[in-house]
Scaffold this motif. Structure first.
Motif, PDB file in Angstrom:
ATOM      1  N   HIS A  14       6.978  25.760   5.491  1.00  0.00           N
ATOM      2  CA  HIS A  14       7.741  24.574   5.065  1.00  0.00           C
ATOM      3  C   HIS A  14       8.217  24.813   3.635  1.00  0.00           C
ATOM      4  O   HIS A  14       7.433  24.739   2.683  1.00  0.00           O
ATOM      5  CB  HIS A  14       6.883  23.309   5.106  1.00  0.00           C
ATOM      6  N   HIS A  16      12.049  24.701   0.929  1.00  0.00           N
ATOM      7  CA  HIS A  16      13.461  24.311   0.793  1.00  0.00           C
ATOM      8  C   HIS A  16      14.226  25.398   0.040  1.00  0.00           C
ATOM      9  O   HIS A  16      13.823  25.792  -1.055  1.00  0.00           O
ATOM     10  CB  HIS A  16      13.561  22.986   0.037  1.00  0.00           C
ATOM     11  N   MET A  41      13.822  24.409   5.467  1.00  0.00           N
ATOM     12  CA  MET A  41      14.111  23.016   5.813  1.00  0.00           C
ATOM     13  C   MET A  41      15.608  22.720   5.922  1.00  0.00           C
ATOM     14  O   MET A  41      16.414  23.263   5.157  1.00  0.00           O
ATOM     15  CB  MET A  41      13.480  22.104   4.751  1.00  0.00           C
ATOM     16  N   LYS A 108      13.120  18.903  13.098  1.00  0.00           N
ATOM     17  CA  LYS A 108      12.507  18.177  11.985  1.00  0.00           C
ATOM     18  C   LYS A 108      12.855  16.703  12.045  1.00  0.00           C
ATOM     19  O   LYS A 108      14.021  16.320  12.065  1.00  0.00           O
ATOM     20  CB  LYS A 108      13.005  18.780  10.663  1.00  0.00           C
ATOM     21  N   HIS A 189       3.044  18.458   5.335  1.00  0.00           N
ATOM     22  CA  HIS A 189       2.571  18.016   4.016  1.00  0.00           C
ATOM     23  C   HIS A 189       1.722  16.738   4.093  1.00  0.00           C
ATOM     24  O   HIS A 189       2.053  15.731   3.476  1.00  0.00           O
ATOM     25  CB  HIS A 189       3.721  17.850   3.016  1.00  0.00           C
ATOM     26  N   ASP A 262       6.150  23.196   0.864  1.00  0.00           N
ATOM     27  CA  ASP A 262       7.146  22.165   0.561  1.00  0.00           C
ATOM     28  C   ASP A 262       7.779  22.423  -0.800  1.00  0.00           C
ATOM     29  O   ASP A 262       8.199  21.488  -1.488  1.00  0.00           O
ATOM     30  CB  ASP A 262       6.555  20.751   0.625  1.00  0.00           C
TER      31      ASP A 262
HETATM   32 ZN    ZN Z   1       9.946  19.339   2.544  1.00  0.00          ZN
END
Ligand code: ZN
Ligand code: DOR
Length: 348
Positions: A14, A16, A41, A108, A189, A262
């Motif tokens: 996970h 970005h 993501m 997602k 998360h 994340d």
């Molecule tokens: Zn995220």
């Protein structure tokens, strides 16, 4: 105490990577910390809301975004998964076609307007009813969930007795797990004891990712001095929640909780109307996870401690996603004197 650990390369399941000029340096940071692969993501601008470029919907496609990641240096990864952003336009037919073509591996769910780039989210219940979750189950597509209830009044969004994540994990997710027992679900998360307890008591089809910041900090760390680089969503929670997360990840019998940073860069955290949610941990996530394990009482100089850490960082996630083990190892150094919450800040 300083620490040097050599481990198998790992998957950040996970993170970005955004779009445009930012992408190469973000990918470079991930490669620098031993990542063999990424789950990138889809809350980009525009979002990755369709699978094939030829589809006329006004979104980026998984085909296009994968190509952008590869061109920005992502070709050095063994594996890139781009989940489909579930929107009002997602249909069971799209899921079937993407799965048959071998391009679609995960989807997602974003709570509408619930976090950065979540304006294209669509209520969770709709996907229970409109056949999308059923199609995902039928075709073995994993559901990645941002598990927070959306559109709550501020008084319940973050309250003494409850919060958006707890409401989602008590009132929303159980119905999906009961209705689709064969659908694989990742609670992404997770931040609360309630979510941890739910994941632990759910069937083996349900697992969870955990970030470094939620293992290290509490909401008090964010609020004391308003250290907004620690502002991410779901919000940091309380000591009891962090203790539940730590207990889950360090458990030698852990089979459900795995690394997903994340890592979420924002060139500008503070804006005129608030603060952008997201902590950037590219380049330093293994060190932060190691720090959290040590703070949870795990001795990373002995074999049992390293085994628990390796399971969490390198083994459980790829097994759940059925990704083949990467070849090669990486070594990271952690110097305890450099530990500082503000290392989570975005680095140019
Ligand atoms: Zn995220
Ligand atoms: O803190 C967060 N940042 N949480 C999310 O769900 C999205 C992410 C981002 O994209 O910045």
């Amino acid at each position: 105490m300083s620490l040097s650990l050599t481990l198998p390369r790992w998957y950040d399941l996970h993170a970005h990577f955004r779009q445009g000029d930012m992408m190469p340096s973000l990918i470079k940071d991930h490669l620098s910390m031993g990542c063999a692969g990424i789950l990138a993501m889809p809350n980009t601008k525009p979002p990755v809301g369709k699978i094939f470029k030829a589809d006329s919907l006004p979104y980026w496609s998984i085909e296009e975004y994968r190509d952008m990641l590869l061109a920005a240096g992502g070709d050095a990864f063994d594996k890139i998964i781009v989940p489909l952003y579930l929107t009002k336009d997602t249909t069971p037919a799209m899921i079937k076609a993407g799965a048959k073509a071998g391009i679609l591996e995960a989807c997602k769910y974003y709570p509408p307007h619930g976090t950065t780039g979540a304006e294209f989210g669509y209520p969770f219940e709709k996907f229970i009813e409109n056949g999308v979750f059923a199609a995902m189950r039928d075709h073995g597509i994993i559901l990645c969930v941002h598990g927070e209830e959306h559109a709550l009044p501020p008084e319940t969004y973050f309250a003494r007795g409850t919060n958006a994540e707890e409401i989602f994990y008590t009132e929303r997710l159980p119905r999906a797990v009961e209705s689709f027992p064969d659908l694989k679900i990742v609670g992404e998360h997770v931040t609360t004891k309630i979510a941890v307890d739910f994941i632990q008591s759910a069937p083996a089809t349900v697992a969870a990712s955990v970030t470094p910041q939620h293992l290290l900090y509490t909401v008090g760390h964010l609020l004391q001095g308003l250290k907004y680089h620690l502002y991410c969503l779901p919000l940091l929670k309380f000591k009891e929640d962090r203790a539940a997360l730590r207990a889950a990840v360090i458990d030698p019998d852990n089979v459900k909780f795995f690394a997903g940073t994340d890592s979420a860069p924002h060139a500008q955290k503070v804006t005129e109307c608030g603060c952008a949610a997201g902590c950037y941990t590219g380049g330093i996530a293994p060190q932060l996870y190691a720090q959290a394990f040590e703070e949870a009482g795990i001795e990373l100089k002995n074999a049992a401690g390293v085994a628990a850490f390796r399971k969490f960082l390198c083994e459980i996630g790829p097994e759940f996603y059925r990704i083949k083990s990467p070849t090669g190892t990486f070594t990271f150094l952690k110097n305890s004197t450099s530990a500082n919450p503000l290392t989570l800040a975005y680095r140019e």
